[in-house]
Design a protein around this motif. Structure first.
Motif: not given
Length: 305
Positions: A111-113, A121-123, A129-134
């Motif tokens: 989870s990126d929570r 949230p985690l990134v 593509g750059g920044r995305a959910p961690g």
């Protein structure tokens, strides 16, 4: 091609076929992955990573909707699978890759929570593509007929913004993925579980360390492990199996062109211990590992006292 945010980010690592160190072996018996529908509750274009409870009567999986991912749950009632519902612990954050422990007492997921209440949230920005959910690993314990609240696995395991795709042995030993930004490869790590806590993680030692390893699915007794190995254009790698040889893993054995035709990833073992569920371009499929397990058993010398 399936639309997945984090897995799509992983796909961006792939440029060409790099399979050095794989022991290619002809399939002992025909083993063709078979489609999985579960009474039609699964969507081929959005669902993946099936995870069953030990009795086989409850299944978790994740579902993509645009930039969101949510963990879903369905139960088998009177021989039929119920319409999937959002799992009680999911629905708000970017949650994926549920994994039920071999004894069914807890479930792990990514989870990126926020790690701390009220935090961001985690990134991650590791991929094209750059920044995305961690991604960090969380645990939910079984409580009667339901499940408790998610608990962060802590900084020893979650020491980066991209800790992903858990697999668990019967003794609690944890396998997971972590990206190496310097080498630009994904590695599988292993943390033993002793007296209620995880020990410092160590590299699992799968194949050539210069090669990417993805999505581990370890046997409960750690006798074998299924995973994606290398980089294939348009996919994570080639589905392989490795067997435990004393204190280390043997060479990755490629499962063959028929198995890898659909660019499978996201391997999870079924409760029977010899079937694996994978997701590919055409949806979720199941594959019997019996041909490879038999071949390995036949080639292994008997140990006499």
């Amino acid at each position: 091609m399936r639309a997945r945010t984090v897995h799509a980010a992983r796909l961006c690592l792939a440029a060409s076929l790099l399979l050095g160190g794989i022991a290619h072996a002809a399939t002992p018996d025909p083993a063709v992955p078979r489609p999985v529908a579960l009474d039609g509750i699964l969507h081929a274009d959005s669902d993946d990573t099936l995870a069953f409870t030990p009795d086989g009567d409850t299944v978790f999986f994740d579902r993509s909707e645009g930039a969101r991912k949510t963990i879903m749950v369905s139960r088998r009632v009177d021989g039929r699978w119920t319409p999937p519902q959002i799992a009680a612990f999911s629905g708000r954050w970017f949650d994926q890759d549920p994994l039920v422990a071999p004894d069914g007492s807890y479930l792990l997921f990514d989870s990126d929570r926020p790690v701390r209440p009220g935090g961001p949230p985690l990134v991650q920005d590791y991929f094209v593509g750059g920044r995305a959910p961690g991604s960090n690993l969380w645990r939910v314990d079984r409580q009667g007929e339901g499940w408790g609240k998610p608990v962060w696995l802590g900084p020893l395991i979650n020491n980066d913004v991209f800790i992903d795709f858990a697999s668990v042995a019967a003794d609690g030993t944890l396998y997971f993925m972590r990206f190496d930004p310097e080498a630009r490869v994904m590695h599988t790590w292993r943390s033993r579980y002793r007296e209620g806590r995880y020990l410092p993680p160590e590299r699992a030692g799968l194949g050539d360390p210069a090669m990417s390893t993805h999505d581990p699915a370890v046997a409960p007794d750690e006798s074998f492990i299924v995973f994606d190995y290398g980089k294939v254009k348009g996919g994570l790698g080639r589905l392989c199996i490795a067997f435990r040889e004393g204190d280390h893993w043997g060479h990755p054995i490629d499962l063959g062109n028929e198995v890898n035709r659909d660019l499978p990833w996201g391997a999870h073992l079924a409760p029977d211990g010899h079937t694996v569920y994978v997701t590919g371009q055409s949806g979720i499929r199941q594959l019997s590992l019996e041909p490879w397990l038999r071949r390995h058993a036949d080639a292994t010398p008997l140990k006499h006292p």
